[in-house]
Design an enzyme around this catalytic site. Sequence first.
Site, PDB file in Angstrom:
ATOM      1  N   TYR A   7     -14.322  -7.171  -1.036  1.00 38.50           N
ATOM      2  CA  TYR A   7     -14.654  -6.347  -2.357  1.00 38.50           C
ATOM      3  C   TYR A   7     -15.886  -6.899  -2.767  1.00 38.50           C
ATOM      4  CZ  TYR A   7     -10.663  -3.387  -1.898  1.00 38.50           C
ATOM      5  OH  TYR A   7      -9.697  -2.827  -1.432  1.00 38.50           O
ATOM      6  N   TYR A 135      -2.435   2.778  -5.189  1.00 41.89           N
ATOM      7  CA  TYR A 135      -3.072   1.821  -4.441  1.00 41.89           C
ATOM      8  C   TYR A 135      -1.873   1.104  -3.540  1.00 41.89           C
ATOM      9  CZ  TYR A 135      -5.744  -2.142  -2.424  1.00 41.89           C
ATOM     10  OH  TYR A 135      -6.159  -2.755  -1.275  1.00 41.89           O
ATOM     11  N   ASP A 222       6.991  -0.177  -3.950  1.00 43.25           N
ATOM     12  CA  ASP A 222       5.985  -1.058  -3.656  1.00 43.25           C
ATOM     13  C   ASP A 222       5.774  -1.836  -4.819  1.00 43.25           C
ATOM     14  OD1 ASP A 222       3.499  -2.703  -3.180  1.00 43.25           O
ATOM     15  OD2 ASP A 222       2.412  -1.038  -2.716  1.00 43.25           O
ATOM     16  N   LYS A 251       2.426 -10.920  -2.932  1.00 41.68           N
ATOM     17  CA  LYS A 251       1.521 -11.687  -4.026  1.00 41.68           C
ATOM     18  C   LYS A 251       2.305 -12.742  -4.475  1.00 41.68           C
ATOM     19  CE  LYS A 251      -1.737  -7.804  -5.383  1.00 41.68           C
ATOM     20  NZ  LYS A 251      -2.870  -8.374  -5.006  1.00 41.68           N
TER      21      LYS A 251
HETATM   22  C1  PLP Z   1       0.810  -2.179  -5.095  1.00 46.65           C
HETATM   23  C2  PLP Z   1      -0.030  -3.247  -4.207  1.00 46.65           C
HETATM   24  N1  PLP Z   1       0.433  -2.948  -2.835  1.00 46.65           N
HETATM   25  C3  PLP Z   1      -0.096  -3.469  -1.602  1.00 46.65           C
HETATM   26  C4  PLP Z   1      -1.187  -4.386  -2.151  1.00 46.65           C
HETATM   27  C5  PLP Z   1      -2.000  -4.697  -1.085  1.00 46.65           C
HETATM   28  O1  PLP Z   1      -1.629  -6.268  -0.847  1.00 46.65           O
HETATM   29  P1  PLP Z   1      -2.609  -7.303   0.036  1.00 46.65           P
HETATM   30  O2  PLP Z   1      -3.800  -7.312  -0.792  1.00 46.65           O
HETATM   31  O3  PLP Z   1      -1.825  -8.414  -0.013  1.00 46.65           O
HETATM   32  O4  PLP Z   1      -2.770  -6.670   1.571  1.00 46.65           O
HETATM   33  C6  PLP Z   1      -1.594  -4.385  -3.095  1.00 46.65           C
HETATM   34  C7  PLP Z   1      -2.671  -5.297  -3.417  1.00 46.65           C
HETATM   35  O5  PLP Z   1      -3.440  -5.411  -4.820  1.00 46.65           O
HETATM   36  C8  PLP Z   1      -0.967  -3.906  -4.348  1.00 46.65           C
HETATM   37  O6  PLP Z   1      -1.316  -3.886  -5.536  1.00 46.65           O
END
Ligand code: PLP
Length: 408
Positions: A7, A135, A222, A251
């Site tokens: 990014y 996202y 998610d 995370k």
């Molecule tokens: C809600 C959500 N799902 C999935 C992801 C993707 O995670 P990663 O960056 O560890 O692949 C993110 C990343 O910011 C996220 O905020």
Amino acid sequence: MKIWHPYTQEATEPPPIPIDQGKGAYLYTRDGRRLIDGISSWWVNLHGHGHPLIAAAIAAQACKLEHVIFAGFTHEAAEELAERLARILPAELDRVFYSDNGSTAVEAALKIAIQYWYNQGQTKKHRIVALEHAYHGDTIGAMSVSADSPFTAAFEVLRLPVFRVRNAAELEELVSKREDEIAAMIVEPLVQGAGGMKMYPASELKRFQQLCAEHSVLLIADEVFTGLGRTGRMFACEHAGITPDLMCISKGLTGGFLPFAVTVCRSEIYSAFHSTDRSRTFFHGHSYSGNPLGCAAANATLKIFETEPVFERITAIERIHEARLADFRQHPTVVDARMLGTISAIELRTGDPGYVSSVRSRLYNFFIEHGVLLRPLGNVVYIVPPYVIRQDDLHYTYEIVGKALDIL
Ligand SMILES: Cc1ncc(COP(=O)(O)O)c(C=O)c1O
């Protein structure tokens, strides 16, 4: 060999800042400055940088077993993690699949949902519903369910077709007509993080869950960003009193130490894969699935929820967010100031809103010059600190945001 940073547009952005050390909510630069980590290093840090218990747990695990293939083998750290997750998740979510990061947790969830129906002969039920502004990650499947954005524009031809809805009313209309095509709906519960820290009420999430249940659509929560205390509860789904069919967690799961993720699901879903017919197997995995170091880091991270006053720290952050946002709401350049748990967001009035807003770089550089790491999402400045942030540092962070708005 030169490094390609994620990014990052090198043509317009300053060079990356070398960081030598992290401690608590601080990052220490090679040239001797101290930065307050106001975004938990991309939302992964919970209990502070360099937490000694997590570091020690990883070191001890590394001396014992660093890795073993997870197909046909298991190990103590993975088994302990399954037990620890069971303690914090609804009892119905009783099967865990390990992977490496948020995107892989989402990919696994999508594939499990689609194969769940396929294994029952329902091959037409393979479409996914996702929300506007979503996202879910950057791999092709996760990027497909994410909303259209500058991140996805170059890959339109590759993205899987997805049903996109803005709210429960649109979901109702969709599922009442096309439930026989829909395998699952995926949502970020209550807070759409990368989409601009957009927030929606628990009642809407509850309605999504009801509609999915009524129309035989699996619900994937998610919780990659919202999980593990971020929203003031262990999981954001708890605010709505719902149990999804699948949940993705990553995370903060390792306290920000190692890439690791889990996808958990209900036993009914797992049952569709359990068969003497080998074709029903979930043929999916990664070299590092169930990595013992990741499991050890996650175990230590979850243990800290039991041994340290984590939710008291979260409440203290919430109180400061509440008090400080009130002032920002009066500011002429502020369109909206919102919060949930440890997440606060201030949306600014600009001529060019959205992720590529020009205001972003000016703000980012200003914050860094003043000793704070904040990384606005376009015209949305947000604060998501590690739970151990000192109260005076959080107040200072708000003061710097205030100064930035005044000179904007
Ligand atoms: C809600 C959500 N799902 C999935 C992801 C993707 O995670 P990663 O960056 O560890 O692949 C993110 C990343 O910011 C996220 O905020």
